[in-house]
Write a protein that holds these residues in place. Structure first.
Motif, mmCIF file in Angstrom:
data_model
loop_
_atom_site.group_PDB
_atom_site.id
_atom_site.type_symbol
_atom_site.label_atom_id
_atom_site.label_comp_id
_atom_site.label_asym_id
_atom_site.label_seq_id
_atom_site.Cartn_x
_atom_site.Cartn_y
_atom_site.Cartn_z
ATOM 1 N N THR A 225 85.517 48.277 26.780
ATOM 2 C CA THR A 225 86.111 48.712 25.515
ATOM 3 C C THR A 225 85.054 49.050 24.463
ATOM 4 O O THR A 225 85.176 50.069 23.771
ATOM 5 C CB THR A 225 87.078 47.637 24.981
ATOM 6 N N GLN A 226 84.040 48.230 24.339
ATOM 7 C CA GLN A 226 83.019 48.485 23.310
ATOM 8 C C GLN A 226 82.272 49.790 23.595
ATOM 9 O O GLN A 226 82.011 50.580 22.674
ATOM 10 C CB GLN A 226 82.042 47.310 23.195
ATOM 11 N N GLU A 227 81.926 50.016 24.851
ATOM 12 C CA GLU A 227 81.252 51.265 25.197
ATOM 13 C C GLU A 227 82.158 52.465 24.946
ATOM 14 O O GLU A 227 81.723 53.504 24.464
ATOM 15 C CB GLU A 227 80.780 51.247 26.666
ATOM 16 N N ALA B 102 95.730 50.725 26.911
ATOM 17 C CA ALA B 102 94.804 49.730 26.367
ATOM 18 C C ALA B 102 93.654 50.406 25.616
ATOM 19 O O ALA B 102 93.249 49.955 24.536
ATOM 20 C CB ALA B 102 94.268 48.835 27.484
ATOM 21 N N LEU B 103 93.136 51.485 26.168
ATOM 22 C CA LEU B 103 92.052 52.214 25.499
ATOM 23 C C LEU B 103 92.525 52.789 24.165
ATOM 24 O O LEU B 103 91.825 52.673 23.148
ATOM 25 C CB LEU B 103 91.519 53.331 26.403
ATOM 26 N N LEU B 104 93.698 53.388 24.157
ATOM 27 C CA LEU B 104 94.210 53.966 22.917
ATOM 28 C C LEU B 104 94.471 52.886 21.867
ATOM 29 O O LEU B 104 94.239 53.111 20.669
ATOM 30 C CB LEU B 104 95.477 54.773 23.179
ATOM 31 N N GLU B 105 94.931 51.725 22.301
ATOM 32 C CA GLU B 105 95.122 50.616 21.355
ATOM 33 C C GLU B 105 93.799 50.244 20.696
ATOM 34 O O GLU B 105 93.748 49.991 19.496
ATOM 35 C CB GLU B 105 95.745 49.401 22.042
ATOM 36 N N SER B 106 92.730 50.212 21.469
ATOM 37 C CA SER B 106 91.425 49.885 20.885
ATOM 38 C C SER B 106 90.945 51.005 19.964
ATOM 39 O O SER B 106 90.320 50.741 18.939
ATOM 40 C CB SER B 106 90.398 49.566 21.974
ATOM 41 N N ALA B 107 91.257 52.256 20.301
ATOM 42 C CA ALA B 107 90.851 53.386 19.459
ATOM 43 C C ALA B 107 91.557 53.359 18.106
ATOM 44 O O ALA B 107 91.020 53.847 17.109
ATOM 45 C CB ALA B 107 91.138 54.700 20.170
ATOM 46 N N LYS B 108 92.736 52.764 18.056
ATOM 47 C CA LYS B 108 93.477 52.653 16.793
ATOM 48 C C LYS B 108 92.742 51.802 15.766
ATOM 49 O O LYS B 108 93.032 51.889 14.571
ATOM 50 C CB LYS B 108 94.861 52.051 17.034
ATOM 51 N N THR B 109 91.771 51.002 16.199
ATOM 52 C CA THR B 109 91.011 50.164 15.271
ATOM 53 C C THR B 109 89.975 50.964 14.487
ATOM 54 O O THR B 109 89.410 50.451 13.523
ATOM 55 C CB THR B 109 90.304 49.006 16.007
ATOM 56 N N LEU B 110 89.727 52.194 14.893
ATOM 57 C CA LEU B 110 88.741 53.042 14.227
ATOM 58 C C LEU B 110 89.431 53.875 13.148
ATOM 59 O O LEU B 110 90.399 54.584 13.435
ATOM 60 C CB LEU B 110 88.043 53.953 15.240
ATOM 61 N N GLU B 111 88.921 53.828 11.944
ATOM 62 C CA GLU B 111 89.544 54.525 10.818
ATOM 63 C C GLU B 111 89.422 56.039 10.892
ATOM 64 O O GLU B 111 90.268 56.754 10.361
ATOM 65 C CB GLU B 111 88.934 54.027 9.507
ATOM 66 N N ASN B 112 88.392 56.525 11.519
ATOM 67 C CA ASN B 112 88.128 57.961 11.506
ATOM 68 C C ASN B 112 88.686 58.695 12.730
ATOM 69 O O ASN B 112 88.346 59.844 12.969
ATOM 70 C CB ASN B 112 86.625 58.212 11.401
ATOM 71 N N VAL B 113 89.558 58.035 13.493
ATOM 72 C CA VAL B 113 90.108 58.633 14.711
ATOM 73 C C VAL B 113 91.599 58.910 14.540
ATOM 74 O O VAL B 113 92.359 58.019 14.168
ATOM 75 C CB VAL B 113 89.890 57.720 15.943
ATOM 76 N N THR B 114 91.983 60.148 14.823
ATOM 77 C CA THR B 114 93.387 60.532 14.888
ATOM 78 C C THR B 114 93.744 60.668 16.355
ATOM 79 O O THR B 114 93.136 61.480 17.069
ATOM 80 C CB THR B 114 93.637 61.872 14.167
ATOM 81 N N LEU C 70 84.537 52.698 22.679
ATOM 82 C CA LEU C 70 84.593 52.933 21.245
ATOM 83 C C LEU C 70 83.313 53.593 20.735
ATOM 84 O O LEU C 70 83.360 54.475 19.868
ATOM 85 C CB LEU C 70 84.866 51.633 20.498
ATOM 86 N N LEU C 71 82.181 53.194 21.286
ATOM 87 C CA LEU C 71 80.912 53.834 20.907
ATOM 88 C C LEU C 71 80.884 55.296 21.326
ATOM 89 O O LEU C 71 80.409 56.152 20.581
ATOM 90 C CB LEU C 71 79.731 53.085 21.525
ATOM 91 N N ARG C 72 81.396 55.603 22.508
ATOM 92 C CA ARG C 72 81.437 56.992 22.997
ATOM 93 C C ARG C 72 82.347 57.851 22.141
ATOM 94 O O ARG C 72 82.067 59.022 21.906
ATOM 95 C CB ARG C 72 81.913 57.048 24.444
ATOM 96 N N LEU C 73 83.447 57.266 21.674
ATOM 97 C CA LEU C 73 84.332 58.026 20.790
ATOM 98 C C LEU C 73 83.597 58.469 19.528
ATOM 99 O O LEU C 73 83.783 59.591 19.053
ATOM 100 C CB LEU C 73 85.526 57.168 20.367
ATOM 101 N N GLN C 74 82.761 57.594 19.013
ATOM 102 C CA GLN C 74 82.093 57.850 17.741
ATOM 103 C C GLN C 74 80.746 58.535 17.860
ATOM 104 O O GLN C 74 80.176 58.934 16.845
ATOM 105 C CB GLN C 74 81.932 56.535 16.994
ATOM 106 N N ALA C 75 80.221 58.660 19.074
ATOM 107 C CA ALA C 75 78.867 59.229 19.258
ATOM 108 C C ALA C 75 78.794 60.691 18.864
ATOM 109 O O ALA C 75 79.713 61.438 18.984
ATOM 110 C CB ALA C 75 78.428 59.058 20.703
#
Length: 164
Positions: free
Chosen positions: A155-157, A20-32, A159-164
């Protein structure tokens, strides 16, 4: 910022939370997203392919469920193979000035990792963080999702941590 999310899970096929977390991360354009569990089912890591992914990244995230106070085996194998190749290969400064962080999930409550059993979460993760610091990375504070269940994922937190 280009983010490389290196993921592994010992029981990937049964995963619910991390899928589920990885599915949400797929919504970010800058994440591989690079799933070591599916990329290397036999455990043989392609060093050159991994180096290419690292070269393109500004930030590296290790994401894994915490089992027995550590990473899944393929992630430790990745560290042994790739970090050794970097440090003793042609480009020992490859990771210099890149950001590094850990996102982990735990089935237990946060109090299980507060140190009252002898070690807190930061202590448990310190060998990983130190390895990346030694390679020249700027290590960020680890983020753990405790009592991880699909129904209550922040999920929102995440996604924010991924991009921080």
């Amino acid at each position: 910022m280009r983010i490389l999310l290196l993921f592994s899970h010992t029981y990937w096929t049964d995963s619910k939370v991390n899928k589920a977390l990885l599915e949400s991360a797929k919504t970010l354009e800058n994440v591989t997203i690079h799933n070591l569990s599916t990329a290397y089912p036999n455990g043989t890591i392609n060093i050159e392919s991994e180096i290419t992914l690292l070269q393109k990244a500004d930030k590296i995230i290790f994401q894994f469920p915490l089992f027995w106070f550590s990473t899944p085996a393929i992630m430790k194998e990745w560290q042994d193979r790739i970090l050794t190749h970097i440090l003793y290969g042609k480009n020992p400064k490859l990771l210099a000035h890149k950001k590094f962080g850990i996102i982990t999930t735990a089935g237990g409550d946060e109090t299980s990792y507060d140190g009252h059993h002898g070690y807190n979460l930061n202590t448990l993760l310190s060998p990983i963080n130190y390895a990346f610091s030694y390679c020249g990375c700027e290590v960020q504070e680890a983020y753990c999702i405790y009592k991880a269940k699909v129904e209550n994922l922040p999920t929102q937190e995440y996604l924010l941590r991924l991009q921080a």
